[in-house]
Design an enzyme around this catalytic site. Structure first.
Site, PDB file in Angstrom:
ATOM      1  N   ASP A 167      19.471 -22.636  40.294  1.00  0.00           N
ATOM      2  CA  ASP A 167      19.180 -23.139  38.946  1.00  0.00           C
ATOM      3  C   ASP A 167      19.438 -22.096  37.871  1.00  0.00           C
ATOM      4  OD1 ASP A 167      18.098 -25.292  37.249  1.00  0.00           O
ATOM      5  OD2 ASP A 167      16.461 -23.888  36.882  1.00  0.00           O
TER       6      ASP A 167
ATOM      7  N   HIS B 140      15.145 -27.768  32.123  1.00  0.00           N
ATOM      8  CA  HIS B 140      15.998 -27.960  30.945  1.00  0.00           C
ATOM      9  C   HIS B 140      17.189 -27.015  30.929  1.00  0.00           C
ATOM     10  CE1 HIS B 140      13.029 -30.651  29.229  1.00  0.00           C
ATOM     11  NE2 HIS B 140      12.091 -29.747  29.454  1.00  0.00           N
ATOM     12  N   ARG B 141      17.337 -26.200  31.963  1.00  0.00           N
ATOM     13  CA  ARG B 141      18.475 -25.275  31.964  1.00  0.00           C
ATOM     14  C   ARG B 141      19.794 -26.035  31.985  1.00  0.00           C
ATOM     15  NH1 ARG B 141      15.337 -21.724  35.662  1.00  0.00           N
ATOM     16  NH2 ARG B 141      14.772 -19.839  34.494  1.00  0.00           N
ATOM     17  N   GLY B 142      19.843 -27.159  32.658  1.00  0.00           N
ATOM     18  CA  GLY B 142      21.080 -27.924  32.745  1.00  0.00           C
ATOM     19  C   GLY B 142      21.608 -28.317  31.380  1.00  0.00           C
TER      20      GLY B 142
ATOM     21  N   PHE C 294      22.654 -25.061  29.362  1.00  0.00           N
ATOM     22  CA  PHE C 294      23.934 -24.522  29.832  1.00  0.00           C
ATOM     23  C   PHE C 294      25.084 -25.447  29.446  1.00  0.00           C
ATOM     24  CE2 PHE C 294      21.529 -22.245  33.453  1.00  0.00           C
ATOM     25  CZ  PHE C 294      21.369 -21.123  32.668  1.00  0.00           C
TER      26      PHE C 294
END
Length: 443
Positions: free
Chosen positions: A306, A388-390, A393
């Site tokens: 992740d 919320h990294r998706g 990024f």
């Protein structure tokens, strides 16, 4: 061929930028759209292809921004002139020995890896690497694959395309003279009020060995120098050397868990803080992280996966039998006549270098609309992406795609590609039920 290969690599960059400047100035004064397309378009390529020329469909937009491009290129030319002089001096002081092996070639002061443009297939991975070159703070690129799938070759091939960096002389972490907020502790006091002396360096490429210690990674006290001077002296680690460059980790799944956690934490914060007895040091650490691993030798923990913006596999099936034959042929040619393979890919490589330099200027001004952010969030929710990294990024990937295409606005194609590279590999529901209300990406 040997004579050409011994020429300073960075002098080639100056020639490349001169050509780009002439193209830009012609575009700014030419009102004929057909002539604009003829002059700007070059080697055709698909959006997925990483070594594609500025497409003819974007030529009209390029013409409108030609004046800005000229300013960017002129500034880069001034730096390239200093690069050429620096590299020439270094070349004179080194022996002109020749060393050949299957992975790379060395000609005196220069070292050339297998060109990224010569890699057959792996278009998504090559595209992702170019995006990382445009925006090193993208979030890192992770490549999985079995042995012999060109993972390391592609990482080193990208290094050959990276532009040189301007650094403050005697800075142990490649400090940028234009950005004092990114200097290491004590550098401003050391420089004083006098003129800042700078040097041109090739973009660092630092590989983290599997057996690296915490002191070697982060830095520690230089005992020998401390005894000589009577003061505590800091010995920089690998993270200091990698700042503003490429940090490469091969076989990430075999790296010690503690070291891996330290590494990712420092990169997430962008600052390395070293606290030792009698020593407290802070320095910036913002390299492009590229990591590879072989799933056959062990999987990665979910929280590590992740932390990377893009996670792609090099084990995808070949597009056809001829592609596999071509890959074997090129690898054999590189072992036998490496200089010729590099020369054959030189035009595409120079074009990619130009794109990276210009895209780094455009990415600062790229705008993504609220409706486009909403689309990325919706796609992440449809795939049941955790955290919320998706989405974060994916936003940076979409903006880097726009910059690589010389645009200051994100379009629908950028959003689709960002979903494909970032959100889809994170999705826990690969085939979500169709949503009748689902709308296409906003323009």
């Amino acid at each position: 061929h040997l004579r050409r290969a011994r020429e300073p690599v960075l002098s080639m960059v100056a020639t490349m930028l001169s050509t780009q400047a002439m193209h830009a100035m012609r575009l700014s004064s030419n009102t004929s759209r057909s002539n604009v397309r003829a002059r700007v378009s070059a080697t055709p390529g698909s959006r997925a292809g990483p070594i594609h020329a500025l497409s003819s469909s974007r030529s009209e937009a390029m013409a409108g921004r030609a004046l800005k491009t000229v300013r960017v290129v002129r500034s880069s030319l001034r730096r390239a002139g200093r690069v050429q002089a620096t590299v020439a001096q270094e070349a004179e002081s080194k022996p002109k020995s020749v060393s050949l092996d299957a992975a790379s070639i060395t000609f005196g002061a220069g070292r050339s890896s297998y060109p990224l443009a010569a890699v057959v297939g792996q278009e998504d991975i090559k595209s992702a690497l170019l995006l990382g070159a445009v925006d090193p703070q993208l979030g890192g690129i992770l490549i999985s694959g079995r042995r012999g799938t060109a993972k390391s070759i592609m990482a080193r091939g990208l290094h050959e395309l990276m532009p040189p960096i301007d650094c403050i002389k005697n800075s142990y972490c490649n400090a940028d003279p234009e950005d004092p907020t990114e200097w290491e502790d004590g550098l401003a006091d050391k420089l004083g009020d006098g003129e800042i002396e700078t040097v041109i360096k090739k973009t660092p490429f630092v590989q983290i060995p599997l057996g690296v210690t915490e002191d070697r990674l982060l830095g520690t006290v230089d005992i020998e120098e401390s005894m000589k001077t009577g003061k505590t002296v800091f010995q920089p680690g690998l993270l200091a050397e990698a700042h503003r460059g490429i940090l490469y980790v091969d076989e990430l799944n075999l790296l010690d868990d503690g070291i891996c956690n330290l590494l990712l934490n420092v990169l997430a914060e962008g600052v390395n803080v070293v606290e030792r007895e009698g020593l407290s040091v802070r320095h910036p650490c913002k390299p492009l992280l590229i990591a590879t691993y072989n799933p056959e030798e062990g999987s990665l923990r979910d929280h590590l996966l992740d932390r990377f913006a893009i996670n792609l596999s090099s084990d995808k099936p070949w597009g056809g039998f001829e592609d596999r034959v071509s890959a074997v042929k090129r690898a054999t040619e590189f072992q036998n006549v490496p200089v010729e393979v590099v020369e054959e890919s030189r035009e595409q490589s120079e074009l990619a270098k130009t794109q990276i330099i210009l895209a780094r200027e455009y990415v600062r001004d790229v705008v993504i609309k609220p409706a486009q952010v909403k689309y990325l969030v919706t796609e992440a929710a449809r795939g049941a992406v955790q955290g919320h990294r998706g989405e974060l990024f994916a936003m940076r990937v979409a903006m880097a795609l726009a910059a690589l295409d010389s645009r200051e606005e994100v379009i629908a194609d950028d959003l689709r590609k960002a979903v494909e590279l970032v959100i889809l590999p994170r999705a826990t529901i690969l085939n979500p039920p169709p949503d009748e209300d689902q709308e296409p990406p906003p323009p």
